[in-house]
Design a protein around this motif. Sequence first.
Motif: not given
Length: 387
Positions: A15, A36, A342, A354-355, A358-359, A361
Amino acid sequence: MKQRVLEQVKKLPLSSGVYMFLDKKGRVLYVGRAVSLKKRAINYFSKNLEPRLKEMVGLAKKIKYRKTETILEAIILEANLIKKHWPKYNVREKDNRSFVYLIIPKTDYPRPIIVRQRELQKIFPAKSRIFGPYQSFSLLKSALRIIRRIFPYSTCRPFSGKPCFDEQIGLCPGLCLGRISKKDYQRNIKNIRLLLSGQKKRLLKKLEKENPEKAKSLKYLQDVSLIFKEDIGSMSKINRLEGYDISHLTGQEPIGAMAVFINGQADKSQYRLFKIKEAPKNDDLRALAEVIERRFKHLEWPKPDLILIDGGRPQINYIFQILKNLRLNIPLIGISKFKKDQLVFPSKTKKSLKELAQNIKGTLLRARNEAHRFSLKASRSQRKIKY
Protein backbone atom coordinates in the motif's frame (compact mmCIF):
# COMPACT_ATOMS: atom_id res chain seq x y z
CA MET A 1 22.92 -5.06 9.53
CA LYS A 2 22.04 -4.42 5.87
CA GLN A 3 20.60 -7.93 5.53
CA ARG A 4 18.48 -7.41 8.64
CA VAL A 5 16.97 -4.24 7.17
CA LEU A 6 16.35 -6.01 3.86
CA GLU A 7 14.36 -8.69 5.67
CA GLN A 8 12.25 -5.94 7.25
CA VAL A 9 11.69 -4.36 3.83
CA LYS A 10 10.44 -7.66 2.40
CA LYS A 11 7.65 -7.60 4.99
CA LEU A 12 6.42 -4.12 4.07
CA PRO A 13 2.89 -3.82 2.62
CA LEU A 14 2.20 -2.93 -1.00
CA SER A 15 0.00 0.00 0.00
CA SER A 16 0.91 3.67 -0.21
CA GLY A 17 2.58 5.43 2.69
CA VAL A 18 5.77 6.88 4.13
CA TYR A 19 8.91 5.01 5.19
CA MET A 20 11.82 6.03 7.44
CA PHE A 21 15.30 4.55 7.69
CA LEU A 22 16.66 4.73 11.26
CA ASP A 23 20.22 4.29 12.57
CA LYS A 24 21.30 2.25 15.61
CA LYS A 25 20.41 5.13 17.95
CA GLY A 26 16.91 5.45 16.51
CA ARG A 27 17.67 8.67 14.65
CA VAL A 28 15.86 9.18 11.35
CA LEU A 29 18.31 9.03 8.46
CA TYR A 30 15.90 9.38 5.57
CA VAL A 31 12.18 9.86 4.92
CA GLY A 32 10.44 8.92 1.69
CA ARG A 33 6.97 8.37 0.29
CA ALA A 34 5.76 5.56 -1.93
CA VAL A 35 2.84 4.38 -4.01
CA SER A 36 3.89 0.89 -2.92
CA LEU A 37 5.99 0.83 0.25
CA LYS A 38 7.53 -2.56 -0.41
CA LYS A 39 8.28 -1.91 -4.06
CA ARG A 40 9.89 1.45 -3.39
CA ALA A 41 11.95 0.39 -0.36
CA ILE A 42 13.35 -2.70 -2.09
CA ASN A 43 15.01 -0.40 -4.63
CA TYR A 44 17.42 0.80 -1.93
CA PHE A 45 19.12 -2.59 -2.10
CA SER A 46 19.86 -2.55 -5.84
CA LYS A 47 23.42 -2.60 -7.16
CA ASN A 48 23.08 0.72 -8.98
CA LEU A 49 22.22 2.75 -5.89
CA GLU A 50 23.90 6.16 -5.79
CA PRO A 51 26.75 6.53 -3.22
CA ARG A 52 24.83 8.88 -0.91
CA LEU A 53 21.94 6.44 -0.48
CA LYS A 54 24.26 3.44 -0.33
CA GLU A 55 25.96 5.11 2.62
CA MET A 56 22.58 5.75 4.25
CA VAL A 57 21.46 2.12 3.86
CA GLY A 58 24.78 0.99 5.34
CA LEU A 59 24.07 3.00 8.49
CA ALA A 60 20.42 1.95 8.75
CA LYS A 61 19.42 -0.56 11.40
CA LYS A 62 15.67 -0.39 11.05
CA ILE A 63 12.94 0.74 8.69
CA LYS A 64 9.64 2.08 9.97
CA TYR A 65 6.57 2.91 7.94
CA ARG A 66 3.13 4.47 8.14
CA LYS A 67 0.43 3.47 5.69
CA THR A 68 -1.79 6.16 4.18
CA GLU A 69 -5.17 5.90 2.49
CA THR A 70 -4.12 8.14 -0.39
CA ILE A 71 -0.99 9.35 -2.17
CA LEU A 72 -1.93 12.91 -1.20
CA GLU A 73 -1.74 11.96 2.48
CA ALA A 74 1.66 10.38 1.88
CA ILE A 75 2.97 13.61 0.33
CA ILE A 76 1.68 15.64 3.28
CA LEU A 77 3.00 13.19 5.88
CA GLU A 78 6.41 13.01 4.21
CA ALA A 79 6.77 16.80 4.36
CA ASN A 80 5.70 16.96 8.01
CA LEU A 81 8.15 14.20 9.00
CA ILE A 82 11.03 15.85 7.15
CA LYS A 83 10.20 19.09 8.94
CA LYS A 84 10.10 17.29 12.29
CA HIS A 85 13.28 15.22 11.95
CA TRP A 86 15.25 17.12 9.27
CA PRO A 87 16.95 13.83 8.25
CA LYS A 88 20.58 14.04 7.23
CA TYR A 89 20.20 12.23 3.93
CA ASN A 90 17.11 14.16 2.85
CA VAL A 91 19.01 17.40 3.38
CA ARG A 92 22.07 16.09 1.55
CA GLU A 93 19.82 15.05 -1.33
CA LYS A 94 19.09 18.67 -2.12
CA ASP A 95 20.66 22.04 -2.00
CA ASN A 96 18.98 23.44 1.12
CA ARG A 97 17.55 26.25 -0.99
CA SER A 98 15.80 23.90 -3.44
CA PHE A 99 13.24 22.45 -1.03
CA VAL A 100 9.68 23.52 -1.87
CA TYR A 101 7.26 25.17 0.56
CA LEU A 102 3.62 26.19 0.52
CA ILE A 103 2.81 29.64 1.89
CA ILE A 104 -0.67 30.74 2.95
CA PRO A 105 -0.64 34.49 3.75
CA LYS A 106 -2.74 35.80 6.64
CA THR A 107 -5.00 38.06 4.59
CA ASP A 108 -8.76 38.35 4.09
CA TYR A 109 -8.75 36.31 0.87
CA PRO A 110 -5.44 34.44 0.72
CA ARG A 111 -4.32 31.95 -1.89
CA PRO A 112 -1.68 29.27 -1.36
CA ILE A 113 1.66 30.10 -2.98
CA ILE A 114 4.40 27.59 -3.85
CA VAL A 115 7.92 28.89 -3.23
CA ARG A 116 11.42 27.48 -3.04
CA GLN A 117 13.62 27.67 0.03
CA ARG A 118 15.62 30.62 -1.29
CA GLU A 119 12.40 32.62 -1.72
CA LEU A 120 11.29 32.07 1.87
CA GLN A 121 13.54 34.89 3.03
CA LYS A 122 11.23 37.30 1.23
CA ILE A 123 8.21 36.07 3.24
CA PHE A 124 7.55 37.24 6.79
CA PRO A 125 6.58 34.14 8.84
CA ALA A 126 4.47 36.24 11.20
CA LYS A 127 2.22 37.14 8.30
CA SER A 128 2.05 33.70 6.71
CA ARG A 129 1.51 30.04 7.48
CA ILE A 130 4.30 27.91 6.04
CA PHE A 131 4.01 24.21 5.12
CA GLY A 132 6.81 21.95 3.97
CA PRO A 133 9.44 21.16 2.96
CA TYR A 134 8.13 19.19 -0.01
CA GLN A 135 10.37 17.26 -2.37
CA SER A 136 8.86 18.20 -5.73
CA PHE A 137 7.44 21.42 -7.16
CA SER A 138 5.34 19.67 -9.82
CA LEU A 139 3.99 17.09 -7.37
CA LEU A 140 2.97 19.79 -4.89
CA LYS A 141 1.30 21.74 -7.69
CA SER A 142 -0.73 18.66 -8.68
CA ALA A 143 -1.62 17.95 -5.05
CA LEU A 144 -2.80 21.51 -4.57
CA ARG A 145 -5.07 21.25 -7.58
CA ILE A 146 -6.71 18.15 -6.08
CA ILE A 147 -7.19 19.93 -2.74
CA ARG A 148 -8.66 22.92 -4.55
CA ARG A 149 -11.42 20.78 -6.05
CA ILE A 150 -12.73 20.18 -2.53
CA PHE A 151 -11.79 23.51 -0.95
CA PRO A 152 -11.81 26.08 -3.78
CA TYR A 153 -9.90 29.34 -3.46
CA SER A 154 -9.33 32.29 -5.76
CA THR A 155 -6.28 33.39 -7.71
CA CYS A 156 -8.20 36.08 -9.60
CA ARG A 157 -8.89 39.74 -8.79
CA PRO A 158 -11.59 39.88 -6.08
CA PHE A 159 -14.95 41.49 -6.93
CA SER A 160 -13.94 42.27 -10.51
CA GLY A 161 -17.46 41.53 -11.74
CA LYS A 162 -16.16 39.15 -14.41
CA PRO A 163 -16.04 35.37 -13.95
CA CYS A 164 -12.54 33.96 -14.15
CA PHE A 165 -11.78 30.70 -15.93
CA ASP A 166 -11.27 28.82 -12.65
CA GLU A 167 -14.74 29.90 -11.49
CA GLN A 168 -16.24 28.28 -14.58
CA ILE A 169 -14.59 24.92 -13.83
CA GLY A 170 -15.29 24.92 -10.10
CA LEU A 171 -11.82 25.76 -8.75
CA CYS A 172 -12.66 29.34 -7.76
CA PRO A 173 -15.55 29.91 -5.30
CA GLY A 174 -16.63 33.01 -7.21
CA LEU A 175 -14.73 35.70 -5.34
CA CYS A 176 -14.38 37.53 -8.64
CA LEU A 177 -18.19 37.83 -8.70
CA GLY A 178 -18.64 38.37 -4.98
CA ARG A 179 -20.42 35.04 -4.55
CA ILE A 180 -18.61 33.99 -1.37
CA SER A 181 -18.42 35.74 1.98
CA LYS A 182 -15.18 36.38 3.83
CA LYS A 183 -16.31 33.92 6.53
CA ASP A 184 -16.94 31.09 4.06
CA TYR A 185 -13.73 31.79 2.16
CA GLN A 186 -11.71 31.72 5.38
CA ARG A 187 -13.40 28.43 6.29
CA ASN A 188 -12.07 26.87 3.09
CA ILE A 189 -8.57 28.16 3.85
CA LYS A 190 -8.75 26.84 7.42
CA ASN A 191 -9.73 23.42 6.08
CA ILE A 192 -6.74 23.45 3.72
CA ARG A 193 -4.46 24.32 6.64
CA LEU A 194 -5.86 21.43 8.69
CA LEU A 195 -5.32 18.99 5.82
CA LEU A 196 -1.75 20.15 5.20
CA SER A 197 -1.02 19.89 8.93
CA GLY A 198 -1.82 16.18 8.75
CA GLN A 199 -5.07 16.52 10.70
CA LYS A 200 -7.34 14.73 8.25
CA LYS A 201 -9.32 12.89 10.96
CA ARG A 202 -10.05 16.13 12.79
CA LEU A 203 -11.00 17.78 9.49
CA LEU A 204 -13.37 14.96 8.56
CA LYS A 205 -15.08 15.17 11.94
CA LYS A 206 -15.48 18.92 11.46
CA LEU A 207 -16.83 18.56 7.93
CA GLU A 208 -19.33 15.87 8.88
CA LYS A 209 -21.07 18.53 10.97
CA GLU A 210 -20.57 21.52 8.67
CA ASN A 211 -20.71 20.03 5.18
CA PRO A 212 -21.34 16.26 4.83
CA GLU A 213 -20.91 16.46 1.05
CA LYS A 214 -17.38 17.82 1.38
CA ALA A 215 -16.64 15.25 4.07
CA LYS A 216 -17.61 12.54 1.59
CA SER A 217 -15.46 14.11 -1.15
CA LEU A 218 -12.45 14.22 1.16
CA LYS A 219 -13.01 10.71 2.49
CA TYR A 220 -13.16 9.24 -1.00
CA LEU A 221 -10.68 11.64 -2.52
CA GLN A 222 -9.32 10.39 -5.82
CA ASP A 223 -5.68 11.25 -6.36
CA VAL A 224 -4.72 8.80 -9.08
CA SER A 225 -3.07 11.63 -11.03
CA LEU A 226 -0.45 11.82 -8.28
CA ILE A 227 0.44 8.17 -8.82
CA PHE A 228 1.51 9.01 -12.33
CA LYS A 229 3.98 11.50 -10.92
CA GLU A 230 5.68 8.59 -9.17
CA ASP A 231 8.12 6.24 -10.83
CA ILE A 232 6.06 3.15 -11.57
CA GLY A 233 7.57 2.15 -14.89
CA SER A 234 5.48 1.64 -18.00
CA MET A 235 2.21 1.98 -16.09
CA SER A 236 2.93 5.70 -15.69
CA LYS A 237 1.48 6.20 -19.17
CA ILE A 238 -2.08 5.36 -18.06
CA ASN A 239 -4.35 8.31 -18.65
CA ARG A 240 -7.71 7.09 -19.94
CA LEU A 241 -9.76 4.50 -18.06
CA GLU A 242 -12.97 3.07 -19.53
CA GLY A 243 -15.49 1.23 -17.36
CA TYR A 244 -18.28 -0.92 -18.84
CA ASP A 245 -21.57 -2.31 -17.54
CA ILE A 246 -24.83 -3.79 -18.84
CA SER A 247 -28.28 -3.02 -17.41
CA HIS A 248 -31.81 -4.12 -18.29
CA LEU A 249 -35.22 -4.46 -16.70
CA THR A 250 -36.21 -8.15 -16.73
CA GLY A 251 -34.44 -8.56 -20.03
CA GLN A 252 -36.17 -5.60 -21.65
CA GLU A 253 -34.34 -2.63 -23.18
CA PRO A 254 -30.80 -3.86 -22.41
CA ILE A 255 -28.30 -1.02 -22.45
CA GLY A 256 -24.52 -1.04 -22.34
CA ALA A 257 -22.66 1.89 -20.84
CA MET A 258 -19.13 3.21 -21.09
CA ALA A 259 -17.90 5.55 -18.34
CA VAL A 260 -14.66 7.41 -18.99
CA PHE A 261 -12.16 8.62 -16.39
CA ILE A 262 -9.29 10.90 -17.38
CA ASN A 263 -6.43 11.09 -14.86
CA GLY A 264 -8.70 9.62 -12.21
CA GLN A 265 -11.61 12.00 -12.77
CA ALA A 266 -14.94 11.21 -14.41
CA ASP A 267 -15.35 12.91 -17.80
CA LYS A 268 -19.09 12.67 -18.41
CA SER A 269 -18.80 14.38 -21.79
CA GLN A 270 -17.18 11.17 -23.05
CA TYR A 271 -19.69 8.71 -21.56
CA ARG A 272 -21.48 6.61 -24.18
CA LEU A 273 -24.56 4.35 -24.29
CA PHE A 274 -25.06 1.31 -26.52
CA LYS A 275 -28.51 -0.15 -27.20
CA ILE A 276 -27.98 -3.90 -27.38
CA LYS A 277 -28.98 -5.13 -30.84
CA GLU A 278 -27.74 -8.69 -31.32
CA ALA A 279 -27.07 -10.37 -27.97
CA PRO A 280 -29.83 -12.68 -26.64
CA LYS A 281 -32.00 -11.36 -23.83
CA ASN A 282 -30.59 -11.82 -20.33
CA ASP A 283 -27.19 -12.76 -21.77
CA ASP A 284 -25.05 -10.07 -20.14
CA LEU A 285 -21.83 -11.73 -21.28
CA ARG A 286 -22.70 -11.60 -24.97
CA ALA A 287 -24.13 -8.11 -24.51
CA LEU A 288 -20.87 -6.91 -22.98
CA ALA A 289 -18.91 -8.46 -25.84
CA GLU A 290 -21.17 -6.66 -28.32
CA VAL A 291 -20.54 -3.34 -26.59
CA ILE A 292 -16.77 -3.85 -26.63
CA GLU A 293 -16.75 -4.80 -30.31
CA ARG A 294 -18.90 -1.82 -31.31
CA ARG A 295 -16.90 0.58 -29.17
CA PHE A 296 -13.67 -0.25 -30.99
CA LYS A 297 -15.23 0.38 -34.38
CA HIS A 298 -15.12 4.05 -33.40
CA LEU A 299 -11.60 4.85 -34.49
CA GLU A 300 -12.25 8.53 -33.81
CA TRP A 301 -12.49 7.86 -30.06
CA PRO A 302 -9.21 7.81 -28.11
CA LYS A 303 -8.11 4.33 -27.14
CA PRO A 304 -8.18 3.54 -23.41
CA ASP A 305 -5.06 2.75 -21.43
CA LEU A 306 -7.08 0.48 -19.14
CA ILE A 307 -10.43 -1.33 -19.49
CA LEU A 308 -12.59 -2.13 -16.46
CA ILE A 309 -15.61 -4.44 -16.48
CA ASP A 310 -18.13 -5.34 -13.82
CA GLY A 311 -17.57 -9.08 -13.51
CA GLY A 312 -15.47 -11.96 -12.29
CA ARG A 313 -13.42 -14.72 -13.89
CA PRO A 314 -15.95 -15.79 -16.61
CA GLN A 315 -16.41 -12.21 -17.80
CA ILE A 316 -12.68 -11.47 -17.74
CA ASN A 317 -11.79 -14.59 -19.73
CA TYR A 318 -14.52 -13.94 -22.30
CA ILE A 319 -13.73 -10.25 -22.85
CA PHE A 320 -10.00 -10.93 -22.88
CA GLN A 321 -10.58 -13.26 -25.83
CA ILE A 322 -12.71 -10.60 -27.56
CA LEU A 323 -9.87 -8.08 -27.21
CA LYS A 324 -7.42 -10.66 -28.48
CA ASN A 325 -9.60 -11.29 -31.54
CA LEU A 326 -9.65 -7.53 -32.16
CA ARG A 327 -5.84 -7.53 -31.85
CA LEU A 328 -6.00 -5.05 -29.00
CA ASN A 329 -3.32 -5.22 -26.33
CA ILE A 330 -5.06 -3.17 -23.62
CA PRO A 331 -4.85 -4.02 -19.89
CA LEU A 332 -8.11 -5.50 -18.58
CA ILE A 333 -9.41 -5.61 -15.00
CA GLY A 334 -12.65 -6.95 -13.54
CA ILE A 335 -14.37 -6.25 -10.22
CA SER A 336 -16.30 -9.18 -8.77
CA LYS A 337 -19.14 -7.90 -6.60
CA PHE A 338 -19.87 -11.48 -5.52
CA LYS A 339 -16.41 -11.66 -3.94
CA LYS A 340 -16.58 -8.40 -2.01
CA ASP A 341 -15.30 -6.29 -4.92
CA GLN A 342 -12.21 -8.41 -5.46
CA LEU A 343 -10.08 -7.37 -8.44
CA VAL A 344 -9.84 -10.01 -11.17
CA PHE A 345 -7.15 -10.17 -13.87
CA PRO A 346 -6.53 -12.25 -17.00
CA SER A 347 -3.88 -14.94 -16.63
CA LYS A 348 -0.27 -13.78 -17.04
CA THR A 349 -1.12 -10.20 -16.04
CA LYS A 350 2.06 -8.39 -15.03
CA LYS A 351 2.72 -7.85 -11.35
CA SER A 352 3.19 -4.11 -11.96
CA LEU A 353 -0.40 -3.81 -13.22
CA LYS A 354 -1.78 -5.76 -10.26
CA GLU A 355 0.07 -3.51 -7.81
CA LEU A 356 -1.11 -0.37 -9.59
CA ALA A 357 -4.69 -1.65 -9.62
CA GLN A 358 -4.62 -2.20 -5.87
CA ASN A 359 -3.30 1.33 -5.34
CA ILE A 360 -6.04 2.89 -7.47
CA LYS A 361 -8.83 0.57 -6.41
CA GLY A 362 -10.89 3.51 -5.19
CA THR A 363 -10.87 4.99 -8.69
CA LEU A 364 -11.70 1.61 -10.24
CA LEU A 365 -14.70 1.25 -7.93
CA ARG A 366 -15.89 4.71 -8.85
CA ALA A 367 -15.59 3.91 -12.56
CA ARG A 368 -17.52 0.65 -12.05
CA ASN A 369 -20.24 2.45 -10.11
CA GLU A 370 -20.48 5.23 -12.69
CA ALA A 371 -20.88 2.76 -15.56
CA HIS A 372 -23.57 0.92 -13.59
CA ARG A 373 -25.41 4.12 -12.68
CA PHE A 374 -25.29 5.41 -16.25
CA SER A 375 -26.52 2.17 -17.84
CA LEU A 376 -29.24 1.61 -15.23
CA LYS A 377 -30.59 5.13 -15.64
CA ALA A 378 -30.69 4.73 -19.42
CA SER A 379 -32.34 1.32 -19.24
CA ARG A 380 -35.03 2.57 -16.92
CA SER A 381 -35.85 5.52 -19.13
CA GLN A 382 -35.65 3.26 -22.22
CA ARG A 383 -33.37 5.64 -24.01
CA LYS A 384 -32.60 4.52 -27.55
CA ILE A 385 -29.19 5.96 -28.26
CA LYS A 386 -27.26 4.18 -30.99
CA TYR A 387 -23.56 4.18 -31.69
